[in-house]
Write an enzyme that holds these catalytic residues in place. Structure first.
Site, PDB file in Angstrom:
ATOM      1  CG  ASN A   8      -1.544   1.332   1.624  1.00 40.49           C
ATOM      2  OD1 ASN A   8      -1.802   1.941   0.486  1.00 40.49           O
ATOM      3  ND2 ASN A   8      -2.259   1.227   2.456  1.00 40.49           N
ATOM      4  CD1 TRP A   9       3.553   1.340  -2.928  1.00 46.04           C
ATOM      5  CD2 TRP A   9       3.409   2.318  -4.781  1.00 46.04           C
ATOM      6  NE1 TRP A   9       4.356   0.812  -3.950  1.00 46.04           N
ATOM      7  CE2 TRP A   9       4.153   1.413  -5.043  1.00 46.04           C
ATOM      8  CE3 TRP A   9       3.021   3.224  -6.027  1.00 46.04           C
ATOM      9  CZ2 TRP A   9       4.891   0.996  -6.160  1.00 46.04           C
ATOM     10  CZ3 TRP A   9       3.666   2.976  -7.175  1.00 46.04           C
ATOM     11  CH2 TRP A   9       4.560   2.016  -7.431  1.00 46.04           C
ATOM     12  CE  LYS A  10       0.077   3.201   4.791  1.00 47.56           C
ATOM     13  NZ  LYS A  10       0.007   3.472   6.325  1.00 47.56           N
ATOM     14  CG  HIS A  94      -5.792   1.409   5.381  1.00 51.42           C
ATOM     15  ND1 HIS A  94      -5.480   2.523   6.225  1.00 51.42           N
ATOM     16  CD2 HIS A  94      -4.631   0.702   5.124  1.00 51.42           C
ATOM     17  CE1 HIS A  94      -4.066   2.225   6.518  1.00 51.42           C
ATOM     18  NE2 HIS A  94      -3.679   1.345   5.871  1.00 51.42           N
ATOM     19  CD  GLU A  96      -2.743   5.140   7.099  1.00 44.14           C
ATOM     20  OE1 GLU A  96      -3.016   5.244   5.803  1.00 44.14           O
ATOM     21  OE2 GLU A  96      -2.070   4.892   7.769  1.00 44.14           O
ATOM     22  CD  GLU A 164      -3.541  -3.100   7.568  1.00 43.44           C
ATOM     23  OE1 GLU A 164      -2.202  -3.312   7.059  1.00 43.44           O
ATOM     24  OE2 GLU A 164      -3.973  -2.144   7.048  1.00 43.44           O
ATOM     25  N   GLY A 170       2.512   1.997  10.854  1.00 43.56           N
ATOM     26  CA  GLY A 170       3.480   2.810  10.767  1.00 43.56           C
ATOM     27  C   GLY A 170       4.135   3.023  12.040  1.00 43.56           C
ATOM     28  CB  SER A 206       5.379  -2.383  12.135  1.00 42.42           C
ATOM     29  OG  SER A 206       4.915  -0.969  12.477  1.00 42.42           O
ATOM     30  N   GLY A 227       2.805  -1.333   4.322  1.00 41.39           N
ATOM     31  CA  GLY A 227       2.722   0.232   3.920  1.00 41.39           C
ATOM     32  C   GLY A 227       4.150   0.531   3.686  1.00 41.39           C
TER      33      GLY A 227
HETATM   34  C1  PEP Z   1      -0.664  -0.014   6.212  1.00 44.51           C
HETATM   35  O1  PEP Z   1      -0.847   1.070   6.172  1.00 44.51           O
HETATM   36  O2  PEP Z   1      -1.773  -0.904   5.685  1.00 44.51           O
HETATM   37  C2  PEP Z   1       0.458  -0.658   6.950  1.00 44.51           C
HETATM   38  C3  PEP Z   1       0.553  -1.878   7.407  1.00 44.51           C
HETATM   39  O3  PEP Z   1       1.472   0.205   7.077  1.00 44.51           O
HETATM   40  P1  PEP Z   1       2.841  -0.224   7.658  1.00 44.51           P
HETATM   41  O4  PEP Z   1       3.406  -1.141   7.224  1.00 44.51           O
HETATM   42  O5  PEP Z   1       3.947   1.006   7.234  1.00 44.51           O
HETATM   43  O6  PEP Z   1       2.738  -0.170   9.252  1.00 44.51           O
END
Ligand code: PEP
Length: 246
Positions: A8-10, A94, A96, A164, A170, A206, A227
Site C-alpha cells: 500500500n503506497w498510500k 483501511h 486511515e 491491521e 506505521g 510494521s 505500507g
Molecule cells: C498499512 O498502512 O496498511 C500498513 C500496514 O502500514 P505499515 O506497514 O507502514 O505499518
C-alpha cells in the site's frame, strides 16, 4: 493457500518515481513470482503502472472506492472506474480511512459491495486501536468490524480480510507472533461461521524484511499488507520472497 503480499503506497509518489519503482520491482520478476504480489498505488499512478505490472504478473489494486457507480461525488472514484484501469483489487476500510474520513463499518460494507459489483476483490481492513487492546476489547472490536463490514454476497473468491491493529500501523511496533496467532485463529473461526472456508486473512502493521518470515510462518497468516516497506522495491521484494511456499 498461496500467500498474497500486498503493498500500500498510500499518498506517495510522482509519475517519475512510480516509473522507477515499477522498473526496479518488475526486474525482479524475471524468474517468476514467489507468491501473489499486489501493488496499491495512489489513484493518480494507476494508469501509468498498470501495463508494466500486468506484463510482470503483478496485481494492481486501488486504496479506496466510492460505493456508487457514478454521480455527483466530487473527488471520489467508482469501483467500476478502477476495474476499467486494470485493477483487480481495492482496499476498503483501511484504518486511515476509518479515522481521517470517519468511515464506519456500514460505509465499508457498501464500498465492498460496490467492489464486488465491479468484479474487484475487496480487501476489507479491520483492526482495534491501542485503547481497545489495553481494555481487553481487541477480539470484540475486530469481530464486530468484520461482521458489519462484510456485505451479502462476499465469498472467498471476492473478499480478502486484513487484520491491521491500528497501534501497529506505521509505528515500527508490529504485533508479536503469539498475538498474531491468537487473533488470526479467532478471525478464521469467525470467517468460517460467516463465509465458510478458504477466505484469505492477511496481517498488516510494521511488517519489514526482518519480521516477515516469522509472520508468514504462522499457519493462519495467508499474506501480508505492507505500507512503509512497500515503498522500497528491494525490501518489498525480500518480503515477497518470504511468501514462497516452503
Ligand atoms: C498499512 O498502512 O496498511 C500498513 C500496514 O502500514 P505499515 O506497514 O507502514 O505499518
Amino acid at each position: 493457500m498461496r500467500s498474497l503480499i500486498a503493498g500500500n503506497w498510500k499518498m506517495h509518489g510522482t509519475l517519475a518515481w512510480a516509473g522507477d519503482q515499477v522498473r526496479r520491482l518488475t526486474e525482479k520478476t524475471r524468474d517468476g513470482l514467489p507468491c501473489d504480489v499486489l501493488v496499491c498505488p495512489p489513484a493518480t499512478l494507476l494508469s501509468t503502472v498498470a501495463g508494466p505490472l500486468r506484463d510482470a504478473g503483478i496485481l494492481l489494486g486501488a486504496q479506496d472506492c466510492h460505493h456508487e457507480t457514478r454521480g455527483a461525488f466530487t473527488g471520489d472514484i467508482a469501483a467500476t472506474m478502477l476495474a476499467d484501469l486494470g485493477c483487480s483489487h481495492v482496499l476498503v476500510g483501511h484504518s486511515e480511512r476509518r479515522s481521517f474520513h470517519r468511515e464506519s463499518s456500514h460505509d465499508v460494507r457498501k464500498k465492498a459491495m460496490a467492489a464486488h459489483r465491479a468484479g474487484l476483490v475487496a480487501i476489507i481492513c479491520i483492526g482495534e486501536d491501542r485503547n481497545e487492546r489495553r481494555a481487553g476489547k481487541a477480539f470484540d472490536t475486530t469481530a464486530e468490524q468484520l461482521a458489519r463490514s462484510l456485505p451479502a454476497g462476499a465469498t472467498a473468491a471476492n473478499t480478502v480480510i486484513a487484520w491491521e491493529p491500528v497501534w501497529a500501523i506505521g509505528t515500527g511496533d508490529s504485533a508479536n507472533v503469539p498475538d498474531v496467532l491468537a487473533m488470526h485463529r479467532f478471525l478464521k473461526q469467525q470467517l468460517m461461521t460467516l463465509l465458510g472456508d478458504g477466505v484469505r486473512l492477511l496481517y498488516g502493521g510494521s511488517v519489514n524484511p526482518s519480521n516477515s518470515r516469522e509472520l508468514l510462518d504462522i499457519e493462519q497468516v495467508d499474506g501480508l499488507l505492507i505500507g512503509g516497506a512497500s515503498l522500497d522495491p528491494e525490501r518489498f521484494w525480500q518480503i515477497a520472497t518470504d511468501g514462497a511456499p516452503d
